[in-house]
Scaffold this active site. Structure first.
Site, PDB file in Angstrom:
ATOM      1  N   MET A 147      15.271  83.909 105.591  1.00 61.30           N
ATOM      2  CA  MET A 147      16.312  84.547 106.389  1.00 61.30           C
ATOM      3  C   MET A 147      17.618  83.789 106.175  1.00 61.30           C
ATOM      4  O   MET A 147      17.659  82.754 105.516  1.00 61.30           O
ATOM      5  CB  MET A 147      15.934  84.554 107.873  1.00 61.30           C
ATOM      6  CG  MET A 147      15.746  83.171 108.474  1.00 61.30           C
ATOM      7  SD  MET A 147      15.468  83.206 110.265  1.00 61.30           S
ATOM      8  CE  MET A 147      17.101  83.723 110.842  1.00 61.30           C
ATOM      9  N   CYS A 148      18.700  84.326 106.753  1.00 57.75           N
ATOM     10  CA  CYS A 148      20.010  83.669 106.676  1.00 57.75           C
ATOM     11  C   CYS A 148      20.867  84.250 107.790  1.00 57.75           C
ATOM     12  O   CYS A 148      20.394  84.408 108.917  1.00 57.75           O
ATOM     13  CB  CYS A 148      20.633  83.866 105.305  1.00 57.75           C
ATOM     14  SG  CYS A 148      20.867  85.602 104.842  1.00 57.75           S
TER      15      CYS A 148
END
Length: 304
Positions: A258-259
């Site tokens: 994720m980010c």
């Protein structure tokens, strides 16, 4: 199954020269964070680009019904967008961005997610330009020079490759996320530990319990932003970064990345796959969706 294949600038130029049965089409997917105040889309028209490139806009090829940025589109939206760019299923697509390897991994991942048969990630534009290869500096008025096609894919790997908010929430609420998955966040450490604000106004920084930091810049060559080219070098780089950050990896577990909005997460997804790690999924909504939908108690500051 790895979704990404790297190609060096030299090998790309050789492919252009040797391929006679299929079109080799460069795909510019340059995108900037909102606080940079630059438009990759406008720069494509007015600045340099690889000759005969089309522009794949990750700000528009998405789920338009979602309030969250860059959520993966459905198959019909993808086919329509590819048709508008004049692309064909037989095309060899070579994806790049003018930053280096920032938004191009997200574009390449999307193309492979919907089963385009031949997708390469150029490693990378900075090295291509440094080598003195051909550039088009004329101004353009369109995002593709090809006539519209009827692009049709029937491949959709969303269920296999994308993790939903609901899946993440259930795992976090039961304290089981780290038990069932390796989970890595590609954002810089300051945003991960909550000491630096998010680039999107009004969003709290921090992270999800059970997630480990793996800042994407750490996995790229510092000068060019290129990935280490060989699997062995990529694995060595990954091991060095994980040791430095005191980040663990359990080979018995699948992995989630994720980010901020699902763009730079594809950089570490690519790095993990290049290093030989399989079964890597993307939490597409990433931190922006998590903060906007979850209880503030589920936003963690500092390092666990």
């Amino acid at each position: 199954m790895s979704l990404t294949k790297l190609i060096t600038p030299k090998a790309f130029v050789e492919l252009l020269q040797k391929e006679t049965s299929r079109r080799v089409v460069p795909v510019d997917s340059t995108w900037y964070l909102p606080n940079v105040n630059r438009s990759g889309k406008q720069e494509f028209l007015n600045q340099e680009r690889i000759p005969h490139a089309v522009f794949f806009d990750i700000d528009s090829v998405k789920d338009a019904n979602s309030p969250y940025p860059h959520m993966v589109p459905n198959l019909a939206t993808f086919n329509k967008s590819m048709s508008e760019l004049g692309l064909q299923r037989s095309d060899v697509l070579v994806v790049y961005d003018r930053i280096g390897n920032f938004s191009a991994p997200r574009c390449a991942w999307t193309l492979a997610l919907f089963g385009h048969p031949s997708v390469y990630l150029l490693n990378n534009y900075n090295l291509y330009k440094r080598a003195g290869y051909s550039l088009d500096t004329t101004k353009r008025t369109a995002y593709s020079e090809f006539p519209r096609t009827d692009y049709k894919s029937d491949v959709d790997l969303i269920k296999e490759k994308v993790v939903s908010y609901e899946d993440m929430l259930q795992l976090v609420q039961h304290g089981e996320l780290a038990q069932h998955f390796n989970v890595y966040d590609a954002r810089p450490l300051g945003r991960f530990d909550g000491s630096v604000p998010e680039p999107r106004p009004g969003l709290s920084s921090g992270h999800i319990m059970g997630v480990q930091p793996l800042p994407f810049k750490e996995l790229l060559e510092p000068e060019s932003g290129a990935f280490p080219q060989s699997p062995e070098d990529m694995k060595c780089k990954l091991n060095e970064v994980m040791a430095k950050l005191k980040v663990s990896y359990n080979p018995q577990l699948p992995t989630i990345v994720m980010c901020g909005t699902g763009v730079s997460a594809c950089i570490i997804l690519t790095a993990l796959e290049l290093a030989g790690i399989r079964d890597v999924k993307l939490y597409d909504g990433s931190w922006t969706e998590w903060v906007m939908r979850s209880d503030p108690s589920l936003v963690i500051k500092g390092r666990e």
